[in-house]
Scaffold this motif. Structure first.
Motif, PDB file in Angstrom:
ATOM      1  N   LEU A  38      46.950  45.311  45.834  1.00 11.85           N
ATOM      2  CA  LEU A  38      46.411  45.361  44.482  1.00 11.85           C
ATOM      3  C   LEU A  38      45.741  44.037  44.124  1.00 11.85           C
ATOM      4  O   LEU A  38      46.352  42.970  44.241  1.00 11.85           O
ATOM      5  N   CYS A  39      44.503  44.116  43.666  1.00 15.61           N
ATOM      6  CA  CYS A  39      43.744  42.948  43.216  1.00 15.61           C
ATOM      7  C   CYS A  39      43.810  42.886  41.692  1.00 15.61           C
ATOM      8  O   CYS A  39      43.566  43.885  41.012  1.00 15.61           O
ATOM      9  N   ILE A 102      45.577  51.005  51.676  1.00 19.65           N
ATOM     10  CA  ILE A 102      44.948  51.446  50.434  1.00 19.65           C
ATOM     11  C   ILE A 102      44.584  50.186  49.669  1.00 19.65           C
ATOM     12  O   ILE A 102      45.390  49.255  49.586  1.00 19.65           O
ATOM     13  N   ILE A 103      43.399  50.138  49.111  1.00 19.96           N
ATOM     14  CA  ILE A 103      43.014  48.996  48.293  1.00 19.96           C
ATOM     15  C   ILE A 103      42.923  49.454  46.845  1.00 19.96           C
ATOM     16  O   ILE A 103      42.346  50.500  46.543  1.00 19.96           O
ATOM     17  N   GLY A 104      43.537  48.673  45.968  1.00 19.49           N
ATOM     18  CA  GLY A 104      43.508  48.992  44.551  1.00 19.49           C
ATOM     19  C   GLY A 104      43.151  47.767  43.742  1.00 19.49           C
ATOM     20  O   GLY A 104      43.211  46.634  44.234  1.00 19.49           O
ATOM     21  N   LEU A 108      38.515  43.104  36.931  1.00 16.42           N
ATOM     22  CA  LEU A 108      37.799  42.313  37.925  1.00 16.42           C
ATOM     23  C   LEU A 108      38.320  42.621  39.323  1.00 16.42           C
ATOM     24  O   LEU A 108      37.563  42.647  40.301  1.00 16.42           O
ATOM     25  N   GLY A 109      39.623  42.884  39.415  1.00 12.55           N
ATOM     26  CA  GLY A 109      40.213  43.248  40.706  1.00 12.55           C
ATOM     27  C   GLY A 109      39.703  44.574  41.233  1.00 12.55           C
ATOM     28  O   GLY A 109      39.655  44.791  42.447  1.00 12.55           O
ATOM     29  N   GLY A 110      39.331  45.483  40.332  1.00 11.86           N
ATOM     30  CA  GLY A 110      38.747  46.741  40.776  1.00 11.86           C
ATOM     31  C   GLY A 110      37.376  46.545  41.391  1.00 11.86           C
ATOM     32  O   GLY A 110      36.985  47.267  42.318  1.00 11.86           O
ATOM     33  N   ILE A 111      36.635  45.563  40.888  1.00 15.78           N
ATOM     34  CA  ILE A 111      35.353  45.214  41.500  1.00 15.78           C
ATOM     35  C   ILE A 111      35.587  44.654  42.890  1.00 15.78           C
ATOM     36  O   ILE A 111      34.916  45.033  43.860  1.00 15.78           O
ATOM     37  N   ALA A 112      36.561  43.742  43.004  1.00 18.53           N
ATOM     38  CA  ALA A 112      36.906  43.189  44.323  1.00 18.53           C
ATOM     39  C   ALA A 112      37.315  44.294  45.287  1.00 18.53           C
ATOM     40  O   ALA A 112      36.939  44.284  46.470  1.00 18.53           O
ATOM     41  N   ALA A 113      38.070  45.283  44.800  1.00 19.17           N
ATOM     42  CA  ALA A 113      38.532  46.372  45.664  1.00 19.17           C
ATOM     43  C   ALA A 113      37.362  47.182  46.212  1.00 19.17           C
ATOM     44  O   ALA A 113      37.371  47.607  47.375  1.00 19.17           O
ATOM     45  N   GLN A 114      36.341  47.404  45.390  1.00 14.93           N
ATOM     46  CA  GLN A 114      35.168  48.137  45.870  1.00 14.93           C
ATOM     47  C   GLN A 114      34.431  47.356  46.963  1.00 14.93           C
ATOM     48  O   GLN A 114      33.932  47.937  47.928  1.00 14.93           O
ATOM     49  N   VAL A 115      34.388  46.037  46.820  1.00 17.91           N
ATOM     50  CA  VAL A 115      33.754  45.213  47.842  1.00 17.91           C
ATOM     51  C   VAL A 115      34.556  45.255  49.135  1.00 17.91           C
ATOM     52  O   VAL A 115      33.988  45.344  50.236  1.00 17.91           O
ATOM     53  N   VAL A 127      40.862  54.279  47.764  1.00 26.11           N
ATOM     54  CA  VAL A 127      40.571  53.234  46.785  1.00 26.11           C
ATOM     55  C   VAL A 127      41.106  53.700  45.437  1.00 26.11           C
ATOM     56  O   VAL A 127      40.778  54.798  44.975  1.00 26.11           O
ATOM     57  N   ALA A 128      41.935  52.868  44.793  1.00 29.46           N
ATOM     58  CA  ALA A 128      42.509  53.193  43.484  1.00 29.46           C
ATOM     59  C   ALA A 128      42.073  52.133  42.486  1.00 29.46           C
ATOM     60  O   ALA A 128      42.474  50.968  42.595  1.00 29.46           O
TER      61      ALA A 128
END
Length: 292
Positions: A38-39, A102-104, A108-115, A127-128
């Motif tokens: 989780l980011c 799994i990346i969540g 701002l952490g959701g943006i990092a997760a998409q990257v 991706v969550a």
């Protein structure tokens, strides 16, 4: 006879440290099952997550949270650029030997997760995303009250209610108070708050930029990647308004969008068990597909 040790939970899990590429990343882990990294949000640290949400996730996953480089208990040079945040998550996964995870992420952490998903798609099963933005310029934009509140040196309960909940709802205000108490309950090895001079400098470094500029083809990739993508957002999301996702609902082929009523930027803190159960059900029932 020795007394049994306490079961690790978000409130008592030890802070561990991974030495990676000249910096030290502080992290915690609880639970068993598929790995979920989780980011965290803007100004977020290890202790910004609601323990009830993490503990509920830990019933289904091996949950890993961390402080970004140079923030909280981590060392190194801090940055709020999405690619730099993503590198922290990827490097930590490497250090922990996680081949698939799994990346969540929240905000701002959701943006990092998409990257992260775009950079190492073969290693990401799902991706969550919570209260975050897709790539590109926000339309509609954030409400002015967000920055007016978020940039205060200290955010009290009233500020948190504005930032993460729905102030117009009595039940949401009550949920804000309960979440605030849960987060404050941990006493050991808390990460220090990010000083105003640090987060203001990191914002100034990105002045004039879109929060998530689509300069690397992220939108096209995420539309066709086949990785199941879950977005949970509140209907009164003041930071990344929910309508930013609506136009993508038939464009991103594996996007699952859930808008929760009378909630704000932190629905996982308002309904922690529900949010965790939604993520767990999503992971169990949606499988990765070949890239379109």
């Amino acid at each position: 006879m020795n007394a049994p040790s306490a079961v690790p939970s978000a409130s008592n899990a030890p802070t561990r440290f991974a030495d990676i590429k000249g910096r030290t990343i502080a992290y915690r882990e609880i639970g068993t099952g598929p790995a979920l990294i989780l980011c965290v949000r803007f100004r977020g640290i290890l202790d910004s997550w609601d323990p009830a949400f993490l503990d509920s996730l830990a019933c289904h996953f091996h949950v890993i949270t961390f402080d970004y480089s140079g923030l909280g208990q981590s060392t190194g040079s801090p940055s709020y650029r999405p690619e730099r945040l993503a590198s922290d998550a990827i490097d930590l996964a490497d250090a922990l030997g996680l081949r698939q995870f799994i990346i969540g992420g929240w905000s701002l952490g959701g943006i990092a997760a998409q990257v992260v998903a775009a950079q190492i798609p073969d290693r990401i099963s799902h991706v969550a995303l919570i209260g975050t933005s897709p790539p590109g310029r926000l339309d509609p934009p954030s409400e002015p009250i967000f920055l007016q509140t978020a940039l205060k040196p200290i955010n009290d309960l009233a500020d948190e209610t504005i930032l993460f909940f729905e102030p117009a709802s009595a039940s949401s205000r009550e949920a804000a108070a309960n979440s605030h108490q849960r987060i404050a309950a941990r006493s050991e090895s808390r990460s220090p708050a990010i000083p105003p001079e640090t987060y203001l400098r990191l914002l100034q470094e990105r002045a004039g930029e879109d929060i998530f500029a689509d300069t690397n083809g992220y939108n096209t990739f995420l539309a066709n990647c086949g990785i199941p993508i879950l977005v949970i957002t509140g209907d009164h999301e003041i930071v990344f308004p929910a309508p930013n996702w609506f136009a993508l609902s038939r464009v991103w082929k594996s996007l699952h969008l859930l808008v929760l009523p009378q909630m704000g930027h932190g629905p996982q803190h308002e309904v922690p068990e529900m949010a965790a159960d939604i993520i767990a059900t999503f992971v169990r029932n949606r499988a990765k597909q070949p890239m379109a």
